[in-house]
Design a protein around this motif. Structure first.
Motif: not given
Length: 89
Positions: A27-53
């Protein structure tokens, strides 16, 4: 950017399928508060380009103990799961 969004989506979908888990976008709140890109199952996920992670200009580095980190190479259509053991929790 569009290229970044496409890379993120591909990485999340592929990793969710690999772990045989459902995924959802934050949700917008989760994105802003947690800085995440998705949930897989109940695990928050961040995705970054390889060259900037792990560069200093990236301000929202994931907590590797609580967030799954996936990096991707858009030109190669590949992704790396940096801490897959988190999915066993």
């Amino acid at each position: 950017t569009h290229m970044g969004s496409a890379g993120q989506e591909m990485a999340i979908e592929v990793v969710a399928k690999y772990f045989e888990k459902e995924f959802r976008w934050p949700t917008i709140h989760e994105d802003t508060a947690l800085g995440i890109d998705a949930w897989i199952g109940d695990i928050p996920v961040q995705v970054k380009p390889q060259d900037s992670a792990f560069k200093g200009h990236v301000h929202n580095h994931p907590n590797m103990k609580t967030h799954l980190l996936i990096t991707y190479e858009p030109k190669e259509m590949s992704c790396i799961i940096h801490n897959p053991e988190i999915m066993a929790k």
